[in-house]
Design a protein around this motif. Sequence first.
Motif, PDB file in Angstrom:
ATOM      1  N   GLN A  17       0.829  -1.212   0.000  1.00 32.20           N
ATOM      2  CA  GLN A  17       0.000   0.000   0.000  1.00 32.20           C
ATOM      3  C   GLN A  17       0.864   1.262   0.000  1.00 32.20           C
ATOM      4  OE1 GLN A  17      -3.315  -0.821  -0.335  1.00 32.20           O
ATOM      5  NE2 GLN A  17      -2.353  -2.834  -0.289  1.00 32.20           N
ATOM      6  N   PHE A  18       2.009   1.206   0.685  1.00 29.34           N
ATOM      7  CA  PHE A  18       2.849   2.388   0.878  1.00 29.34           C
ATOM      8  C   PHE A  18       3.935   2.569  -0.186  1.00 29.34           C
ATOM      9  CE2 PHE A  18       1.065   1.742   5.088  1.00 29.34           C
ATOM     10  CZ  PHE A  18       0.775   3.029   5.479  1.00 29.34           C
ATOM     11  N   ARG A  19       4.403   1.491  -0.781  1.00 28.74           N
ATOM     12  CA  ARG A  19       5.543   1.594  -1.711  1.00 28.74           C
ATOM     13  C   ARG A  19       5.332   2.561  -2.865  1.00 28.74           C
ATOM     14  NH1 ARG A  19       6.130  -4.287  -1.238  1.00 28.74           N
ATOM     15  NH2 ARG A  19       7.578  -4.569   0.480  1.00 28.74           N
ATOM     16  N   PRO A  20       4.167   2.569  -3.522  1.00 31.22           N
ATOM     17  CA  PRO A  20       4.005   3.514  -4.641  1.00 31.22           C
ATOM     18  C   PRO A  20       4.193   4.972  -4.212  1.00 31.22           C
ATOM     19  CG  PRO A  20       2.304   1.833  -4.735  1.00 31.22           C
ATOM     20  CD  PRO A  20       3.017   1.653  -3.425  1.00 31.22           C
ATOM     21  N   SER A  21       3.666   5.345  -3.075  1.00 30.57           N
ATOM     22  CA  SER A  21       3.824   6.712  -2.583  1.00 30.57           C
ATOM     23  C   SER A  21       5.282   7.007  -2.277  1.00 30.57           C
ATOM     24  CB  SER A  21       2.971   6.925  -1.327  1.00 30.57           C
ATOM     25  OG  SER A  21       3.260   8.173  -0.739  1.00 30.57           O
ATOM     26  N   LEU A  22       5.954   6.069  -1.630  1.00 28.73           N
ATOM     27  CA  LEU A  22       7.368   6.278  -1.318  1.00 28.73           C
ATOM     28  C   LEU A  22       8.175   6.418  -2.605  1.00 28.73           C
ATOM     29  CD1 LEU A  22       7.843   3.768   1.652  1.00 28.73           C
ATOM     30  CD2 LEU A  22       7.591   6.261   1.759  1.00 28.73           C
ATOM     31  N   ARG A  23       7.887   5.557  -3.581  1.00 26.80           N
ATOM     32  CA  ARG A  23       8.579   5.649  -4.879  1.00 26.80           C
ATOM     33  C   ARG A  23       8.350   7.000  -5.530  1.00 26.80           C
ATOM     34  NH1 ARG A  23       7.439   0.323  -5.832  1.00 26.80           N
ATOM     35  NH2 ARG A  23       5.473   0.855  -6.799  1.00 26.80           N
ATOM     36  N   ASP A  24       7.109   7.503  -5.445  1.00 25.51           N
ATOM     37  CA  ASP A  24       6.786   8.818  -6.024  1.00 25.51           C
ATOM     38  C   ASP A  24       7.628   9.931  -5.409  1.00 25.51           C
ATOM     39  OD1 ASP A  24       4.890   7.652  -7.654  1.00 25.51           O
ATOM     40  OD2 ASP A  24       3.172   8.305  -6.441  1.00 25.51           O
ATOM     41  N   HIS A  25       8.080   9.718  -4.184  1.00 25.71           N
ATOM     42  CA  HIS A  25       8.888  10.715  -3.479  1.00 25.71           C
ATOM     43  C   HIS A  25      10.373  10.347  -3.481  1.00 25.71           C
ATOM     44  CE1 HIS A  25       4.822  11.612  -1.974  1.00 25.71           C
ATOM     45  NE2 HIS A  25       5.274  12.852  -2.021  1.00 25.71           N
ATOM     46  N   GLY A  26      10.743   9.334  -4.273  1.00 23.01           N
ATOM     47  CA  GLY A  26      12.145   8.956  -4.403  1.00 23.01           C
ATOM     48  C   GLY A  26      12.725   8.290  -3.177  1.00 23.01           C
ATOM     49  N   LEU A  27      11.882   7.553  -2.449  1.00 22.50           N
ATOM     50  CA  LEU A  27      12.325   6.908  -1.214  1.00 22.50           C
ATOM     51  C   LEU A  27      12.107   5.408  -1.253  1.00 22.50           C
ATOM     52  CD1 LEU A  27      10.758   9.392   1.343  1.00 22.50           C
ATOM     53  CD2 LEU A  27      13.212   9.058   0.942  1.00 22.50           C
ATOM     54  N   THR A  28      13.010   4.692  -0.609  1.00 29.41           N
ATOM     55  CA  THR A  28      12.778   3.274  -0.354  1.00 29.41           C
ATOM     56  C   THR A  28      12.109   3.160   1.010  1.00 29.41           C
ATOM     57  OG1 THR A  28      14.874   2.913   0.801  1.00 29.41           O
ATOM     58  CG2 THR A  28      14.888   2.677  -1.626  1.00 29.41           C
ATOM     59  N   GLU A  29      11.568   1.987   1.303  1.00 27.24           N
ATOM     60  CA  GLU A  29      10.931   1.827   2.616  1.00 27.24           C
ATOM     61  C   GLU A  29      11.957   1.934   3.743  1.00 27.24           C
ATOM     62  OE1 GLU A  29       9.658  -2.570   3.239  1.00 27.24           O
ATOM     63  OE2 GLU A  29       9.522  -2.186   1.097  1.00 27.24           O
ATOM     64  N   GLN A  30      13.202   1.475   3.506  1.00 22.22           N
ATOM     65  CA  GLN A  30      14.229   1.585   4.540  1.00 22.22           C
ATOM     66  C   GLN A  30      14.622   3.049   4.769  1.00 22.22           C
ATOM     67  OE1 GLN A  30      14.508  -0.402   1.839  1.00 22.22           O
ATOM     68  NE2 GLN A  30      14.462  -2.481   2.669  1.00 22.22           N
ATOM     69  N   GLN A  31      14.729   3.831   3.697  1.00 24.75           N
ATOM     70  CA  GLN A  31      15.039   5.254   3.844  1.00 24.75           C
ATOM     71  C   GLN A  31      13.934   5.962   4.624  1.00 24.75           C
ATOM     72  OE1 GLN A  31      15.457   6.193  -0.307  1.00 24.75           O
ATOM     73  NE2 GLN A  31      17.696   6.157  -0.221  1.00 24.75           N
ATOM     74  N   TRP A  32      12.685   5.648   4.299  1.00 27.27           N
ATOM     75  CA  TRP A  32      11.548   6.243   4.997  1.00 27.27           C
ATOM     76  C   TRP A  32      11.563   5.877   6.475  1.00 27.27           C
ATOM     77  CZ3 TRP A  32       8.506  10.124   4.885  1.00 27.27           C
ATOM     78  CH2 TRP A  32       7.278  10.122   5.550  1.00 27.27           C
ATOM     79  N   ARG A  33      11.868   4.609   6.747  1.00 29.01           N
ATOM     80  CA  ARG A  33      11.926   4.154   8.136  1.00 29.01           C
ATOM     81  C   ARG A  33      12.974   4.939   8.911  1.00 29.01           C
ATOM     82  NH1 ARG A  33      11.945  -1.579   7.230  1.00 29.01           N
ATOM     83  NH2 ARG A  33      14.121  -1.777   7.748  1.00 29.01           N
ATOM     84  N   ILE A  34      14.115   5.181   8.307  1.00 24.52           N
ATOM     85  CA  ILE A  34      15.169   5.950   8.963  1.00 24.52           C
ATOM     86  C   ILE A  34      14.727   7.392   9.182  1.00 24.52           C
ATOM     87  CG2 ILE A  34      17.483   6.920   8.627  1.00 24.52           C
ATOM     88  CD1 ILE A  34      18.169   4.207   7.253  1.00 24.52           C
TER      89      ILE A  34
END
Length: 155
Positions: free
Chosen positions: A22-39
């Motif tokens: 559910q979250f990956r497309p939004s993170l990708r749109d902002h140039g982020l991986t899930e690990q980067q977002w978590r940090i």
Amino acid sequence: MREFSRSLPMSLLRAREAVMRQFRPSLRDHGLTEQQWRILRALAAVDTIEVTELARVAFLLGPSLSRILRDLEARHLIERRVVKADQRRGLVSISAKGVRLIETVAPSSEAIYAAITRRYGARRLRELQDMLHELEGTLSALNKGGGTGEDGEFE
């Protein structure tokens, strides 16, 4: 031994994957991986944190964290420095640009949470989070005492 698909680790991994889809497309749109977002999310909750503690709270191995921090620093989303008294210890904090990125991503993230909540139910989601927190605490206590589960099996 229980059926592989019914093992607790596999059930948790499947549920995590369903949530992250559910979250990956939004993170990708902002140039982020899930690990980067978590940090970034972990850093947004503190002023400054030691690298080793960040690895622990973000559930990342040291080598992966080092690479991700290098990428985030190159993008000016975080700031790193060393502890003056011990040059081997590193400190990390989120930069103003990192805070702005979180503020940009937050509405999309909250919309996804709202959709999950509508679909699954607010009460059930709250109960699930409470149960997962309780499971984590129970297993952490078990690790401190050693041993196996009630039925004597490891997964």
